[in-house]
Design an enzyme around this catalytic site. Structure first.
Site, PDB file in Angstrom:
ATOM      1  N   GLU A  46       5.895  -0.205  -4.322  1.00  0.00           N
ATOM      2  CA  GLU A  46       4.830   0.694  -4.294  1.00  0.00           C
ATOM      3  C   GLU A  46       5.541   1.881  -3.329  1.00  0.00           C
ATOM      4  OE1 GLU A  46       1.788  -1.004  -1.976  1.00  0.00           O
ATOM      5  OE2 GLU A  46       0.228   0.671  -2.699  1.00  0.00           O
ATOM      6  N   LYS A 119      -4.791   3.458  -8.173  1.00  0.00           N
ATOM      7  CA  LYS A 119      -5.276   2.188  -7.360  1.00  0.00           C
ATOM      8  C   LYS A 119      -6.736   2.145  -6.909  1.00  0.00           C
ATOM      9  CE  LYS A 119      -3.540  -0.427  -3.058  1.00  0.00           C
ATOM     10  NZ  LYS A 119      -2.316  -0.218  -2.252  1.00  0.00           N
ATOM     11  N   CYS A 156      -0.755  -3.190  -5.621  1.00  0.00           N
ATOM     12  CA  CYS A 156      -0.767  -3.989  -4.368  1.00  0.00           C
ATOM     13  C   CYS A 156      -2.085  -4.571  -4.175  1.00  0.00           C
ATOM     14  CB  CYS A 156      -0.392  -3.094  -3.284  1.00  0.00           C
ATOM     15  SG  CYS A 156       0.275  -4.169  -2.004  1.00  0.00           S
TER      16      CYS A 156
END
Lengths: 293, 293
Positions: A46, A119, A156
């Site tokens: 990431e 995200k 994540c």
């Protein structure tokens, strides 16, 4: 004879420097190495172009953001094409003044931009001040089609949400993929650190099993930050098969790990234990509530 | 000093005989043993009053069904009161002619019927012909309040569904509880059997982690059935803590295992890693679809 259902994939984990040039050179090296190892897909950590700047809130850090497509995505695309590998990259995307995303960028093995995922779940806890930097994604949980299959790319913090994995599976994702940046706070004792790492892998193993899909997850390694905001990124990138079985796992140092996935295995498992047939969708409506009180 | 947040619980796993009288006597023995061990809750295996009759489809098997409340639930309630223990039992419920449920019955430690949960997800695969016998539950995913807390009681096949665990957590469940009946088919090789057991525990470990709740699961043990429909129930009942850590686990033989749960731990964890704060409920609507095509 080649079994066309076998897909070799690679995961790179490494420490990130404080400048994009160094980090892009590292990424290019791992992409080339993945191609040389026979992998047809490689996952990077990431936000691999930058230090993990979310350790504190500082308006100057927005200078790290860049457009997509842009110089970095084009350079990664060229590396993907050179190596003949699909690259799942992770960039700090500048979409507009005041709108910045934590974006996974998928470069197909022909060098084209296959798609992006912004995200959706944004964390915020001490030393991970992501809500300051990242506008929540507005592209939904939408898989990205590539030459190696339909990729359920998430990022994540999404990895803690069974809903995200399920929505990707319901949209036909063949793999779940999570670039990550997670580490230990040395204020926690060894037992707590061990439980955190086990929980991180455990929840994602759950997504593999519940959806009968392989899960591919990268992480950063190394220590970043100063006193009160130091993170020891724990590495331990992994590949789980669709029964949750561990196919590859790294340690805490920089590494490229590879695994062979049998993409036919998911359907075999879904015939034996047909979870998708029986979901009580008539009773799932309250999953869209904050709390059922 | 007694820490009032510590709850000792017990899980009983055992082989079930072909008649309710023998099985009720076994249940009573385990309930008494749990109380003597200091447990305030005990979980019994799925359908513990009967053999696992779902190995084949036979209309005569409906004779095993019984009303709730009824003789068995009253006898288990008396045992619960005598031992001062909350009992999570599992009965084949006759609700009406033609409507039979696979029902978890919760007897409170004062001998009252605290509530029931009718299995929502009904499996059907070779040797587990449950869709023939069990009408799908219509009580939803609703926790049951008892003297030891709010219990998220589910049953067996539900354990593969993250949605069910989440809906219980969103309704304030403090524990997730799964009476189960699952075993090996000896036609599968050792590696496959090991993956199945690991998947069964792994998916439930995922529920613990994603919801920061303890998970308590029982199973049957022993071999039932003849050629082509034989099941070797694999036991391995367990208690996981709210980070997915293993607190207790049985082997493949009959056993009573106990564990101490710290019910304050869930909130501590939810403050450190606040998953519930960030759920993208605006983007979860399609969880009520069969498939997103």
């Amino acid at each position: 004879m080649t079994d066309t259902s076998i897909l070799t994939i690679a995961v790179a984990q490494y420490a990130c420097a404080d400048n994009a040039e160094t980090n892009l050179a590292t990424a290019e090296r791992y992409i080339a190495e993945a191609g040389a190892a026979g992998a047809r897909l490689v996952l990077l950590p990431e936000l691999h172009n930058t230090p993990y700047f979310c350790r504190r809130e500082d308006p100057a850090m927005f200078d790290y953001a860049e457009p997509v497509p842009g110089p970095s995505s084009r350079r990664l695309a060229a590396a993907a094409k050179n190596a003949g590998v699909v690259v799942v990259a992770s960039l700090f995307e500048r979409r507009a003044a005041g709108i910045y995303h934590n974006t996974a960028v998928v470069l197909d093995s022909d060098g084209s931009l296959a798609g992006r995922y912004r995200k959706m779940h944004i964390p915020d806890d001490p030393a991970y001040y992501e809500k300051y930097y990242f506008t929540p994604g507005d592209l939904g949980f939408t898989p990205i089609d590539t030459q190696v299959g339909r990729l359920g790319v998430l990022v994540c913090w999404d990895q803690w949400y069974p809903e995200a994995a399920r929505l990707m599976a319901l949209a036909g994702a063949e793999l779940l993929i999570y670039p990550s940046a997670i580490g230990w706070d040395d204020a926690d004792d060894d037992a707590e650190q061990a439980r955190q790492l086990a929980a991180w892998q455990g929840v994602q193993r759950g997504h593999a099993i519940a959806n009968h899909l392989p899960v591919v997850t990268s992480n950063r390694v190394g220590v970043e930050g100063g006193p009160n905001a130091e993170i020891r990124f724990w590495g331990h990138s992994f590949v789980f098969g669709p029964q949750g079985e561990t196919l590859a796992e790294a340690g805490t140092d920089g590494a490229l790990v590879t695994a062979e996935l049998d993409l036919h295995r998911s359907e075999t498992l879904r015939r034996i234990w047909p979870f998708f047939r029986d979901r009580r969708i008539d009773a799932f409506g309250e999953l869209t509530r904050r709390f059922r009180d």
